[in-house]
Design a protein around this motif. Structure first.
Motif, short mmCIF file in Angstrom:
data_model
loop_
_atom_site.label_atom_id
_atom_site.label_comp_id
_atom_site.label_asym_id
_atom_site.label_seq_id
_atom_site.Cartn_x
_atom_site.Cartn_y
_atom_site.Cartn_z
N ALA A 1 1.86 14.24 -5.80
CA ALA A 1 1.07 14.98 -6.47
C ALA A 1 1.45 16.53 -6.54
N ALA A 2 2.04 16.77 -5.29
CA ALA A 2 2.55 18.20 -5.26
C ALA A 2 3.79 18.34 -5.93
N GLU A 3 4.70 17.28 -5.95
CA GLU A 3 5.87 17.24 -6.72
C GLU A 3 5.52 17.11 -8.16
N PHE A 4 4.62 16.61 -8.88
CA PHE A 4 4.24 16.60 -10.65
C PHE A 4 3.48 17.84 -10.50
N GLY A 5 2.81 18.67 -9.77
CA GLY A 5 2.41 19.91 -10.10
C GLY A 5 1.33 20.11 -11.09
N LEU A 6 0.78 18.98 -11.51
CA LEU A 6 -0.13 19.20 -12.57
C LEU A 6 -1.74 19.39 -11.66
N TYR B 1 -7.62 10.09 -6.66
CA TYR B 1 -7.32 11.51 -7.41
C TYR B 1 -6.88 12.50 -6.20
N PHE B 2 -5.66 13.22 -6.70
CA PHE B 2 -5.29 14.21 -5.92
C PHE B 2 -4.81 15.50 -6.58
N THR B 3 -5.11 16.58 -6.06
CA THR B 3 -4.69 17.81 -6.34
C THR B 3 -3.25 17.99 -5.71
N PRO B 4 -2.63 19.18 -5.99
CA PRO B 4 -1.32 19.12 -5.42
C PRO B 4 -1.52 19.58 -3.81
N THR B 5 -2.69 19.70 -3.43
CA THR B 5 -2.92 20.11 -1.94
C THR B 5 -3.81 19.37 -1.20
N THR B 6 -4.67 18.42 -2.14
CA THR B 6 -5.80 17.60 -1.39
C THR B 6 -6.41 16.56 -2.08
N PRO C 1 0.89 -1.18 0.01
CA PRO C 1 -0.15 0.02 -0.08
C PRO C 1 0.86 1.20 -0.22
N LEU C 2 0.51 2.26 -0.67
CA LEU C 2 1.19 3.48 -0.97
C LEU C 2 0.26 4.42 0.04
N PRO C 3 1.15 5.08 1.06
CA PRO C 3 0.13 5.78 2.05
C PRO C 3 -0.43 7.00 1.34
N ALA C 4 -1.78 7.57 1.89
CA ALA C 4 -1.99 8.58 1.21
C ALA C 4 -1.05 9.97 1.45
N SER C 5 -0.37 9.96 2.37
CA SER C 5 0.61 10.99 2.57
C SER C 5 1.62 11.12 1.39
N ALA C 6 2.01 9.76 1.15
CA ALA C 6 3.18 9.76 -0.12
C ALA C 6 2.38 10.14 -1.57
N MET C 7 1.09 9.80 -1.54
CA MET C 7 0.31 10.24 -2.77
C MET C 7 0.21 11.68 -2.75
N GLN C 8 0.10 12.14 -1.80
CA GLN C 8 0.00 13.91 -1.76
C GLN C 8 1.04 14.27 -2.03
N GLU C 9 1.97 13.89 -1.41
CA GLU C 9 3.62 14.45 -1.46
C GLU C 9 3.93 14.51 -3.20
N TYR D 1 -3.94 7.74 -9.26
CA TYR D 1 -3.41 6.52 -8.71
C TYR D 1 -4.15 5.57 -9.06
N VAL D 2 -3.58 4.42 -10.12
CA VAL D 2 -4.51 3.39 -10.37
C VAL D 2 -3.72 1.98 -10.06
N SER D 3 -4.40 1.15 -9.31
CA SER D 3 -3.88 -0.23 -8.91
C SER D 3 -4.91 -1.27 -9.30
#
Length: 249
Positions: A187-192, A213-218, A177-185, A197-199
């Motif tokens: 997404a912020a790094e990608f900047g789109l 789905y994540f925006t750069p902030t949430t 499992p990829l933590p939601a906190s890592a997904m958020q980080e 995240y598809v699994s």
């Protein structure tokens, strides 16, 4: 061959009881060349530093002695810098470049470090997990870890050409499992505007996927153009067919 220079630098960087042997370094170079990075002096071409690692299924003393292609853990064995090039940012640049090149190669990066080098690694994003049970020489070591940036694709929806439409980042088969906190980080790094995240859905058919789905902030519940981007990524990889997404909405 780089082996003599690497061996010499390894011996100058670690006490004799901790330095890797020439045979170990040769094994890593031969079996895991994509996980070796060297730095050379811009004027002389002389080796001034290197980072090397291997893949393993678990971060233990035994598993670190061999390279396991497809292993979930990238174990970093050595981060060495020539004495004349230390305290000039060489180690930091090597670590960051090493992590960039290893995107998607494993779920996480693990390493051991002594207390005086913890700041170097935490500044690069590593987390200190505590004292390591692995014994390597007489001094205690700390265990550190860093989730590795997964592979990703960018697809444009509602467009017919380059730089048209609405782009979204699609991360396929992120470490689970990829933590939601890592997904958020990430997404912020990608900047789109959106990253999805598809699994594979573990309790569904081969063509059913969970998606978040994540925006750069949430995190958000649903995104149309990101769903289309994910569908294109999946269809291109599977060669067609019907795809089902479960959004959790």
């Amino acid at each position: 061959s780089l082996l003599p220079s690497i061996t010499s630098l390894e011996r100058r960087s670690y006490p004799a009881s901790e330095a890797a042997s020439p045979s170990s370094l040769s094994y890593r170079l031969s079996n895991a060349p994509s996980h070796f990075l060297s730095a050379s002096h811009p004027d002389t071409g002389e080796l001034i530093g290197f980072v090397c690692g291997t893949l393993c299924s678990a971060f233990t003393a035994e598993s670190m002695s061999v390279h396991e292609p497809g292993g979930a853990v990238l174990a970093v064995h050595s981060v060495c810098v020539d004495e004349r090039s230390r305290r000039k940012g060489v180690a930091t640049k090597m670590i960051r470049e090493y992590l960039r090149r290893c995107v998607g190669e494993a779920g996480e990066v693990r390493l051991l470090a002594k207390a005086n080098l913890l700041k170097l690694y935490t500044n690069a994003g590593f987390t200190i997990d505590g004292l390591s049970p692995i014994v390597h020489g007489p001094s205690p070591w700390f265990s550190l870890s860093l989730p590795l940036l997964p592979r990703y694709e960018v697809h444009n929806s509602f467009g017919s050409g380059l730089l048209t439409g609405n782009p979204a980042c699609v991360v396929m088969d992120a470490p689970n499992p990829l933590p939601a906190s890592a997904m958020q980080e990430y997404a912020a790094e990608f900047g789109l505007s959106e990253t999805c995240y598809v699994s594979h859905a573990p309790d569904a058919t081969d063509h059913a996927y969970d998606i978040r789905y994540f925006t750069p902030t949430t995190e958000i519940a649903l995104c149309g153009h990101a769903t289309l981007a994910a569908a294109r990524a999946v269809v291109e990889r599977e060669g067609g067919g019907t795809v089902t997404f479960r959004t959790g909405v």
